[in-house]
Design a protein around this motif. Structure first.
Motif, mmCIF file in Angstrom:
data_model
loop_
_atom_site.group_PDB
_atom_site.id
_atom_site.type_symbol
_atom_site.label_atom_id
_atom_site.label_comp_id
_atom_site.label_asym_id
_atom_site.label_seq_id
_atom_site.Cartn_x
_atom_site.Cartn_y
_atom_site.Cartn_z
ATOM 1 N N THR A 118 2.321 -4.222 -0.656
ATOM 2 C CA THR A 118 1.746 -3.557 0.737
ATOM 3 C C THR A 118 2.168 -4.477 1.714
ATOM 4 O OG1 THR A 118 -0.246 -2.847 -0.779
ATOM 5 C CG2 THR A 118 -0.773 -3.168 1.539
ATOM 6 N N GLN A 158 2.556 -2.758 -7.210
ATOM 7 C CA GLN A 158 2.178 -2.365 -5.739
ATOM 8 C C GLN A 158 2.812 -3.562 -4.734
ATOM 9 O OE1 GLN A 158 0.278 0.110 -4.906
ATOM 10 N NE2 GLN A 158 1.113 -0.665 -2.981
ATOM 11 N N GLN A 179 7.478 4.518 -4.486
ATOM 12 C CA GLN A 179 6.767 5.901 -4.536
ATOM 13 C C GLN A 179 5.649 5.298 -3.427
ATOM 14 O OE1 GLN A 179 5.649 8.329 -7.970
ATOM 15 N NE2 GLN A 179 5.428 9.950 -6.583
ATOM 16 N N ALA A 180 5.624 5.876 -2.238
ATOM 17 C CA ALA A 180 4.579 5.906 -1.262
ATOM 18 C C ALA A 180 3.568 6.904 -1.693
ATOM 19 C CB ALA A 180 4.981 5.708 0.126
ATOM 20 N N PRO A 181 2.377 6.556 -1.108
ATOM 21 C CA PRO A 181 1.277 7.986 -1.301
ATOM 22 C C PRO A 181 1.700 9.049 -0.618
ATOM 23 C CG PRO A 181 0.120 5.622 -0.918
ATOM 24 C CD PRO A 181 1.633 5.559 -0.916
ATOM 25 N N GLY A 182 1.657 10.246 -1.578
ATOM 26 C CA GLY A 182 1.840 11.449 -0.964
ATOM 27 C C GLY A 182 3.496 11.622 -0.735
ATOM 28 N N ALA A 198 4.622 0.688 -1.097
ATOM 29 C CA ALA A 198 4.716 1.576 -2.084
ATOM 30 C C ALA A 198 4.385 1.004 -3.515
ATOM 31 C CB ALA A 198 6.087 2.270 -2.239
#
Length: 117
Positions: A114, A112, A39-42, A91
């Motif tokens: 990145t 996480q 799940q990535a931000p937004g 994500a």
């Protein structure tokens, strides 16, 4: 109650590699499937890869040829080898598992990942 514990996330440059691990508190030999979501931000959580009890694997198109899911039944652990990482792979990655005897599936706490450009 089953616990799934992910590890292996971190910060990596584009083109680099990471290997995620998901250790289960229960034998995964009989697990119907185990998978990795992210799940990535937004964004909504998406299925990245699954491995079924018989060994069949499935991948979302965006990671095919770069990611490999595998399982070690003796260690009750599922892995996600991620190569040629891209910034869009950034994500939180979650482990998911389901046993046919249970009327639910289980989730880890997430790790996480990145990827810097």
């Amino acid at each position: 109650q089953v616990q799934l514990v992910e590890s292996g996330g971190g910060l990596v440059q584009a083109g680099g590699s990471l290997r995620l691990s998901c250790a289960a508190s229960r034998s995964i030999f009989s697990a119907t499937f185990m998978g990795w979501y992210r799940q990535a931000p937004g964004k909504q959580r998406e299925l990245v890869a699954t491995i079924w009890r018989g060994g069949t694997t499935n991948y979302v198109d965006s990671v095919k040829g770069r990611f490999t899911i595998s399982r070690d039944n003796a260690k009750n652990t599922v892995y996600l080898q991620m190569n040629s990482l891209k910034p869009e792979d950034t994500a939180i990655y979650y482990c998911n598992a389901k046993w046919i005897t249970d009327n639910r599936d289980y989730w880890g706490q997430g790790t996480q990942v990145t990827v810097s450009s």
